[in-house]
Design a protein around this motif. Sequence first.
Motif, PDB file in Angstrom:
ATOM      1  N   TYR A  56       0.830  -1.210   0.000  1.00  0.00           N
ATOM      2  CA  TYR A  56       0.000   0.000   0.000  1.00  0.00           C
ATOM      3  C   TYR A  56       0.861   1.256   0.000  1.00  0.00           C
ATOM      4  CZ  TYR A  56      -3.313   3.496   1.740  1.00  0.00           C
ATOM      5  OH  TYR A  56      -4.079   4.616   1.895  1.00  0.00           O
ATOM      6  N   ASN A  57       1.886   1.285   0.831  1.00  0.00           N
ATOM      7  CA  ASN A  57       2.718   2.470   0.990  1.00  0.00           C
ATOM      8  C   ASN A  57       3.506   2.794  -0.274  1.00  0.00           C
ATOM      9  OD1 ASN A  57       3.561   4.567   2.783  1.00  0.00           O
ATOM     10  ND2 ASN A  57       5.559   3.574   2.922  1.00  0.00           N
ATOM     11  N   ALA A  58       3.852   1.763  -1.071  1.00  0.00           N
ATOM     12  CA  ALA A  58       4.649   1.974  -2.280  1.00  0.00           C
ATOM     13  C   ALA A  58       3.787   2.180  -3.522  1.00  0.00           C
ATOM     14  CB  ALA A  58       5.578   0.775  -2.506  1.00  0.00           C
ATOM     15  N   GLN A 104      -7.450   5.342   7.183  1.00  0.00           N
ATOM     16  CA  GLN A 104      -6.983   5.849   8.470  1.00  0.00           C
ATOM     17  C   GLN A 104      -6.193   4.794   9.230  1.00  0.00           C
ATOM     18  OE1 GLN A 104      -7.436   9.087   9.738  1.00  0.00           O
ATOM     19  NE2 GLN A 104      -5.942   8.346  11.214  1.00  0.00           N
ATOM     20  N   ILE A 105      -6.605   3.536   9.120  1.00  0.00           N
ATOM     21  CA  ILE A 105      -5.878   2.457   9.796  1.00  0.00           C
ATOM     22  C   ILE A 105      -4.484   2.304   9.205  1.00  0.00           C
ATOM     23  CG2 ILE A 105      -5.848  -0.028  10.236  1.00  0.00           C
ATOM     24  CD1 ILE A 105      -8.883   0.047  10.325  1.00  0.00           C
ATOM     25  N   PHE A 106      -4.376   2.398   7.866  1.00  0.00           N
ATOM     26  CA  PHE A 106      -3.059   2.352   7.230  1.00  0.00           C
ATOM     27  C   PHE A 106      -2.196   3.526   7.692  1.00  0.00           C
ATOM     28  CE2 PHE A 106      -4.812  -0.571   3.988  1.00  0.00           C
ATOM     29  CZ  PHE A 106      -3.747  -1.456   3.887  1.00  0.00           C
ATOM     30  N   ARG A 107      -2.796   4.715   7.772  1.00  0.00           N
ATOM     31  CA  ARG A 107      -2.046   5.902   8.176  1.00  0.00           C
ATOM     32  C   ARG A 107      -1.584   5.793   9.631  1.00  0.00           C
ATOM     33  NH1 ARG A 107      -5.087   9.364   5.760  1.00  0.00           N
ATOM     34  NH2 ARG A 107      -6.487   9.803   7.474  1.00  0.00           N
ATOM     35  N   ASN A 108      -2.452   5.288  10.501  1.00  0.00           N
ATOM     36  CA  ASN A 108      -2.064   5.118  11.911  1.00  0.00           C
ATOM     37  C   ASN A 108      -0.951   4.089  12.059  1.00  0.00           C
ATOM     38  OD1 ASN A 108      -4.013   6.960  12.613  1.00  0.00           O
ATOM     39  ND2 ASN A 108      -5.539   5.424  13.197  1.00  0.00           N
ATOM     40  N   TYR A 109      -1.035   3.024  11.257  1.00  0.00           N
ATOM     41  CA  TYR A 109       0.009   1.996  11.327  1.00  0.00           C
ATOM     42  C   TYR A 109       1.347   2.559  10.853  1.00  0.00           C
ATOM     43  CZ  TYR A 109       2.440  -2.439  10.657  1.00  0.00           C
ATOM     44  OH  TYR A 109       3.350  -3.455  10.718  1.00  0.00           O
ATOM     45  N   LYS A 110       1.312   3.399   9.821  1.00  0.00           N
ATOM     46  CA  LYS A 110       2.533   4.039   9.338  1.00  0.00           C
ATOM     47  C   LYS A 110       3.119   4.964  10.404  1.00  0.00           C
ATOM     48  CE  LYS A 110       4.319   6.934   5.598  1.00  0.00           C
ATOM     49  NZ  LYS A 110       3.981   7.660   4.337  1.00  0.00           N
ATOM     50  N   ARG A 111       2.249   5.673  11.105  1.00  0.00           N
ATOM     51  CA  ARG A 111       2.713   6.581  12.155  1.00  0.00           C
ATOM     52  C   ARG A 111       3.374   5.813  13.296  1.00  0.00           C
ATOM     53  NH1 ARG A 111      -1.878   8.814  13.166  1.00  0.00           N
ATOM     54  NH2 ARG A 111      -1.681  10.337  11.491  1.00  0.00           N
ATOM     55  N   ARG A 112       2.804   4.649  13.633  1.00  0.00           N
ATOM     56  CA  ARG A 112       3.389   3.843  14.704  1.00  0.00           C
ATOM     57  C   ARG A 112       4.738   3.256  14.300  1.00  0.00           C
ATOM     58  NH1 ARG A 112      -2.023   2.172  15.383  1.00  0.00           N
ATOM     59  NH2 ARG A 112      -1.630   0.272  14.164  1.00  0.00           N
TER      60      ARG A 112
END
Length: 360
Positions: free
Chosen positions: A192-194, A242-250
């Motif tokens: 997802y991030n790439a 939002q779950i993907f974004r929170n996981y990236k932040r963690r």
Amino acid sequence: VRKFKHLQNELRARFFTCMEALRSEQTQLKGVVAMLYSVGSFKDRSKGVGFMEHTRLALSVPIHIAAIHLCLDDPNQYILIRAGLATINAKLRARIRVHYGSHLECQYLLSTYGVLAQTLPLTATYEIDMHRHLKCIESCFRDSQDGSRSTISRITGIEPKADDVLLMGYKTSNNLGNHRLRERVKELFLQYNAGTYEQKRHLLDGLIASIHNSGGRFLKQDKESVVWQEVTLKEARTKVTQIFRNYKRRLGTPRSTVTVPPSIVSEPMPDDVLFGRHQQSRGNELLHTLVKERFEKYESLDRGMKISVVDSIMQRIREEGGRFLEPDSNGWVELSKEQARPKVSKCLSNYRRHFKKAPN
């Protein structure tokens, strides 16, 4: 029924289906919900052959049609049908709903009317699966005989199940469906991030479909009635994003206490973007052009996806050899990607205000 080779056999099958449904007293009292599902490989390949015969059959069978749902993914068909609805009787028009979108989007739109994917003989991979559909019908007949609450009422989200994803705001749900979703996010995070915006959108829809196909739903509790309701596809996308974004932040490392010295630039180049009041350059002109071209796409995206437009603008400027510079007491300072991103976002926000003030 489209598998029948002859129109007469197809009409017989439809007539038999209607008469079998009329065996139920509940069907006689409440009627049926008719659906035309012309999405993906479920499209009608007969090109309108037999339309009048089917219409006459529908009018001649003594069955009450309580509602009609038309699901389409062809924009031309959607426009024509919407225009045609304006010409029919208002009483009949009130019972017809037209849904436009992909297979997943149409299923979510139908769910807002109480017709959930669990009751449809269709899968996300465009296959016919009658097992769940027949099981639901049997349960409905059984409930109507013993006078208990209908299966459809139980399906619409009043009672959350273990496979459901419960949206609880800032609180974390320990429901099995939420746990599975978090595990899937961890598995798919690197992909997802790439990915590009389109790749991320496709991955989100696939993830939502997998939850949907396992019998799960995305549910949110109404604050006033304290009743669980199924959310729309757009809300589900926003939540998963939002779950993907929170996981990236963690995953991010803590902020370093060591200050990295800024990169000092003695003289700006023509293709550089110069932030600050009354700054002009070829890079600034390109930035303004890109903001104008991509503003509509930026506005149409969900909040979590807007950053893809910002990054695409920055990438284009860097491909032209430009940098993002800010004035400093020692000259000009080159900004990092993280420092320049909010400034480019600010340019899009400023253009929004200009766009609203502009005369039509």
